[in-house]
Design an enzyme around this catalytic site. Structure first.
Site, PDB file in Angstrom:
ATOM      1  CE1 TYR A  75      32.968  43.546  89.112  1.00  0.00           C
ATOM      2  CE2 TYR A  75      34.775  44.527  87.889  1.00  0.00           C
ATOM      3  CZ  TYR A  75      33.424  44.383  88.033  1.00  0.00           C
ATOM      4  OH  TYR A  75      32.665  45.123  87.246  1.00  0.00           O
ATOM      5  CE  LYS A 134      31.412  46.607  84.455  1.00  0.00           C
ATOM      6  NZ  LYS A 134      30.358  46.946  83.728  1.00  0.00           N
TER       7      LYS A 134
HETATM    8  P1  NAD Z   1      21.414  43.858  86.767  1.00  0.00           P
HETATM    9  O1  NAD Z   1      21.416  42.347  86.868  1.00  0.00           O
HETATM   10  O2  NAD Z   1      20.240  44.785  87.184  1.00  0.00           O
HETATM   11  O3  NAD Z   1      21.781  44.372  85.216  1.00  0.00           O
HETATM   12  C1  NAD Z   1      22.598  43.586  84.418  1.00  0.00           C
HETATM   13  C2  NAD Z   1      21.807  43.397  83.160  1.00  0.00           C
HETATM   14  O4  NAD Z   1      22.666  42.875  82.072  1.00  0.00           O
HETATM   15  C3  NAD Z   1      20.575  42.824  83.329  1.00  0.00           C
HETATM   16  O5  NAD Z   1      19.287  43.428  82.730  1.00  0.00           O
HETATM   17  C4  NAD Z   1      20.877  41.326  81.982  1.00  0.00           C
HETATM   18  O6  NAD Z   1      19.721  41.050  81.532  1.00  0.00           O
HETATM   19  C5  NAD Z   1      21.821  42.246  81.262  1.00  0.00           C
HETATM   20  N1  NAD Z   1      22.720  41.118  80.375  1.00  0.00           N
HETATM   21  C6  NAD Z   1      23.229  40.230  81.002  1.00  0.00           C
HETATM   22  N2  NAD Z   1      23.895  39.675  79.913  1.00  0.00           N
HETATM   23  C7  NAD Z   1      23.184  40.188  78.706  1.00  0.00           C
HETATM   24  C8  NAD Z   1      23.253  39.790  77.180  1.00  0.00           C
HETATM   25  N3  NAD Z   1      23.928  38.778  76.714  1.00  0.00           N
HETATM   26  N4  NAD Z   1      22.468  40.383  76.426  1.00  0.00           N
HETATM   27  C9  NAD Z   1      21.564  41.688  77.008  1.00  0.00           C
HETATM   28  N5  NAD Z   1      21.576  41.784  78.419  1.00  0.00           N
HETATM   29  C10 NAD Z   1      22.359  41.269  79.187  1.00  0.00           C
HETATM   30  O7  NAD Z   1      22.818  44.532  87.420  1.00  0.00           O
HETATM   31  P2  NAD Z   1      23.371  45.865  87.478  1.00  0.00           P
HETATM   32  O8  NAD Z   1      24.189  46.044  88.762  1.00  0.00           O
HETATM   33  O9  NAD Z   1      22.223  47.040  87.417  1.00  0.00           O
HETATM   34  O10 NAD Z   1      24.505  46.207  86.249  1.00  0.00           O
HETATM   35  C11 NAD Z   1      24.331  47.180  85.570  1.00  0.00           C
HETATM   36  C12 NAD Z   1      25.670  47.758  84.844  1.00  0.00           C
HETATM   37  O11 NAD Z   1      26.143  48.265  86.215  1.00  0.00           O
HETATM   38  C13 NAD Z   1      26.753  46.517  84.784  1.00  0.00           C
HETATM   39  O12 NAD Z   1      27.470  47.277  83.629  1.00  0.00           O
HETATM   40  C14 NAD Z   1      27.513  46.442  85.892  1.00  0.00           C
HETATM   41  O13 NAD Z   1      28.714  45.767  85.629  1.00  0.00           O
HETATM   42  C15 NAD Z   1      27.533  47.692  86.220  1.00  0.00           C
HETATM   43  N6  NAD Z   1      28.027  47.969  87.422  1.00  0.00           N
HETATM   44  C16 NAD Z   1      27.291  47.469  88.754  1.00  0.00           C
HETATM   45  C17 NAD Z   1      27.449  47.648  90.187  1.00  0.00           C
HETATM   46  C18 NAD Z   1      26.861  47.085  91.199  1.00  0.00           C
HETATM   47  O14 NAD Z   1      27.435  47.033  92.383  1.00  0.00           O
HETATM   48  N7  NAD Z   1      25.628  46.560  90.849  1.00  0.00           N
HETATM   49  C19 NAD Z   1      28.678  48.768  90.328  1.00  0.00           C
HETATM   50  C20 NAD Z   1      29.167  49.374  89.361  1.00  0.00           C
HETATM   51  C21 NAD Z   1      28.943  48.841  87.913  1.00  0.00           C
HETATM   52  O1  0WE Z   2      29.923  44.387  87.465  1.00  0.00           O
HETATM   53  C1  0WE Z   2      29.458  44.180  88.300  1.00  0.00           C
HETATM   54  C2  0WE Z   2      28.595  42.854  88.304  1.00  0.00           C
HETATM   55  C3  0WE Z   2      29.552  41.820  87.412  1.00  0.00           C
HETATM   56  C4  0WE Z   2      28.859  40.429  87.447  1.00  0.00           C
HETATM   57  C5  0WE Z   2      28.282  39.685  88.172  1.00  0.00           C
HETATM   58  C6  0WE Z   2      27.634  38.535  88.202  1.00  0.00           C
HETATM   59  C7  0WE Z   2      27.055  37.654  89.021  1.00  0.00           C
HETATM   60  C8  0WE Z   2      26.285  36.519  88.584  1.00  0.00           C
HETATM   61  C9  0WE Z   2      28.999  39.811  86.090  1.00  0.00           C
HETATM   62  N1  0WE Z   2      28.572  38.491  85.766  1.00  0.00           N
HETATM   63  C10 0WE Z   2      28.108  37.980  86.836  1.00  0.00           C
HETATM   64  N2  0WE Z   2      27.736  36.631  86.385  1.00  0.00           N
HETATM   65  C11 0WE Z   2      27.038  35.973  87.162  1.00  0.00           C
HETATM   66  O2  0WE Z   2      26.872  34.678  86.973  1.00  0.00           O
HETATM   67  N3  0WE Z   2      29.498  44.691  89.694  1.00  0.00           N
HETATM   68  C12 0WE Z   2      30.411  45.772  89.918  1.00  0.00           C
HETATM   69  C13 0WE Z   2      29.038  44.085  91.073  1.00  0.00           C
HETATM   70  C14 0WE Z   2      30.061  43.194  91.610  1.00  0.00           C
HETATM   71  O3  0WE Z   2      30.196  42.012  91.397  1.00  0.00           O
HETATM   72  C15 0WE Z   2      31.123  41.690  91.859  1.00  0.00           C
HETATM   73  C16 0WE Z   2      31.717  42.472  92.559  1.00  0.00           C
HETATM   74  C17 0WE Z   2      30.997  43.667  92.467  1.00  0.00           C
HETATM   75  C18 0WE Z   2      31.147  44.925  93.280  1.00  0.00           C
HETATM   76  C19 0WE Z   2      31.821  40.260  91.696  1.00  0.00           C
HETATM   77  C20 0WE Z   2      33.146  40.125  92.711  1.00  0.00           C
HETATM   78  C21 0WE Z   2      33.357  41.021  93.655  1.00  0.00           C
HETATM   79  C22 0WE Z   2      32.818  42.313  93.454  1.00  0.00           C
END
Ligand code: NAD
Ligand code: 0WE
Length: 264
Positions: A157, A164
């Site tokens: 991560y 974060k």
């Molecule tokens: P997702 O890929 O569906 O959403 C991420 C969004 O970020 C996308 O809509 C993408 O277009 C947008 N984005 C990235 N760069 C951008 C930019 N420069 N301008 C505008 N938009 C931009 O994935 P998600 O998992 O739904 O992520 C949403 C949030 O939830 C993130 O902050 C992620 O860190 C957080 N999160 C995800 C998880 C997980 O496991 N999926 C867990 C905890 C928190």
């Molecule tokens: O916040 C996130 C997603 C973060 C994320 C993921 C990507 C993948 C593709 C941010 N930037 C990128 N850029 C890319 O090019 N999560 C909480 C989901 C997530 O992402 C991980 C996790 C978990 C959980 C990445 C490494 C280890 C664990």
């Protein structure tokens, strides 16, 4: 149901139906909110417009959150449709993929650090800055999405954990800064969910089963469950809550020794 009846809510971060922002939109629409959306760029336009329609909205604007002009334009346009704004949902996070694969000290770069913090943390402050006037006199709610990697190390991560941590500190400083105007600022720290952002992550399936096995509830969470928590935070039921990080992770974060199952 009418927890959010009459509330105007901007959702930033829908990429497709699997997005956490989509779980939030579905719950908020079900609870009577009027929704508007942004999409990152043209690649997401059609998909987001189609989803928006399913949630009863025709209001979608482009917004790359690394660009102040695009953020300002969103609120300028929103002002034409709405007399005010009640809630902003920020569900955006990004770091260059090479930052998220390998030993932290080896793979982290000055440029990657900058991008991760800009897109994942500063953009929340930028939305608050640009959106607060439209929320004037409406006791607004700002909600962002965080992850446990802000507090504890998680393999790969890496710099996203630092971003974060900054995002969660932003929640506290924004809550203090906007409190006098009646606005509340909170984060939901979600457990891992298979979304587009997660799809590029090495061993994500293993992480899902690790989390499910050790979480008190013995399973992972869904975008619907995160959505319902966001509906609560946006609603008047949460009027006394600000600066908080609300974990929606099946309890994973509270354990230090979740299970002895794999040990001998
Ligand atoms: P997702 O890929 O569906 O959403 C991420 C969004 O970020 C996308 O809509 C993408 O277009 C947008 N984005 C990235 N760069 C951008 C930019 N420069 N301008 C505008 N938009 C931009 O994935 P998600 O998992 O739904 O992520 C949403 C949030 O939830 C993130 O902050 C992620 O860190 C957080 N999160 C995800 C998880 C997980 O496991 N999926 C867990 C905890 C928190
Ligand atoms: O916040 C996130 C997603 C973060 C994320 C993921 C990507 C993948 C593709 C941010 N930037 C990128 N850029 C890319 O090019 N999560 C909480 C989901 C997530 O992402 C991980 C996790 C978990 C959980 C990445 C490494 C280890 C664990």
């Amino acid at each position: 149901m009418s927890l959010l009846k009459g509330k105007n809510i901007l959702i930033v971060g829908v990429a497709n139906k699997h997005s956490i922002a989509s779980g939030i939109a579905a719950s908020m629409a079900k609870h009577g909110a009027n929704l508007a959306f942004t999409y990152q760029n043209d690649r997401f336009k059609q998909k987001v417009e189609k989803l928006a329609e399913e949630w009863g909205s025709k209001t979608c604007f482009p917004c790359d959150v690394s660009k102040d002009e695009e953020i300002d334009q969103v609120f300028k346009e929103l002002k034409k449709d709405w007399d005010g704004l009640d809630c902003i949902v920020h569900a955006v996070g990004f770091a260059p993929s090479n930052e998220l694969d390998g030993n932290f000290v080896d793979v982290t770069t000055r440029e990657g650090f900058k991008i991760a913090h800009d897109i994942s943390a500063y953009s929340f402050v930028a939305l608050a800055k640009a959106g607060k006037d439209l929320m004037n006199e409406r006791n607004g709610s700002l909600i962002t999405l965080s992850y446990l990697g802000s507090q504890k190390t998680i393999p790969n991560y890496n710099v996203m954990g630092l971003a974060k941590a900054s995002l969660e500190a932003s929640v506290r400083f924004l809550a203090t800064s906007l409190g006098k105007e009646g606005h509340r600022v909170n984060a939901i720290s979600a457990g891992p969910i298979k979304t587009l952002a997660a799809s590029g992550v090495k061993n994500f399936r293993k992480m899902l089963s690790y989390n499910a096995n050790r979480a008190p509830l013995g399973r992972n969470v869904s975008t619907e469950e995160v959505g319902n928590a966001a509906t609560f935070l946006a609603s008047d039921l949460a009027s006394g809550i600000t600066g908080e990080i609300l974990y929606v992770d099946a309890g994973f974060n509270i354990t230090a020794m979740g299970s002895l199952e794999d040990s001998n």
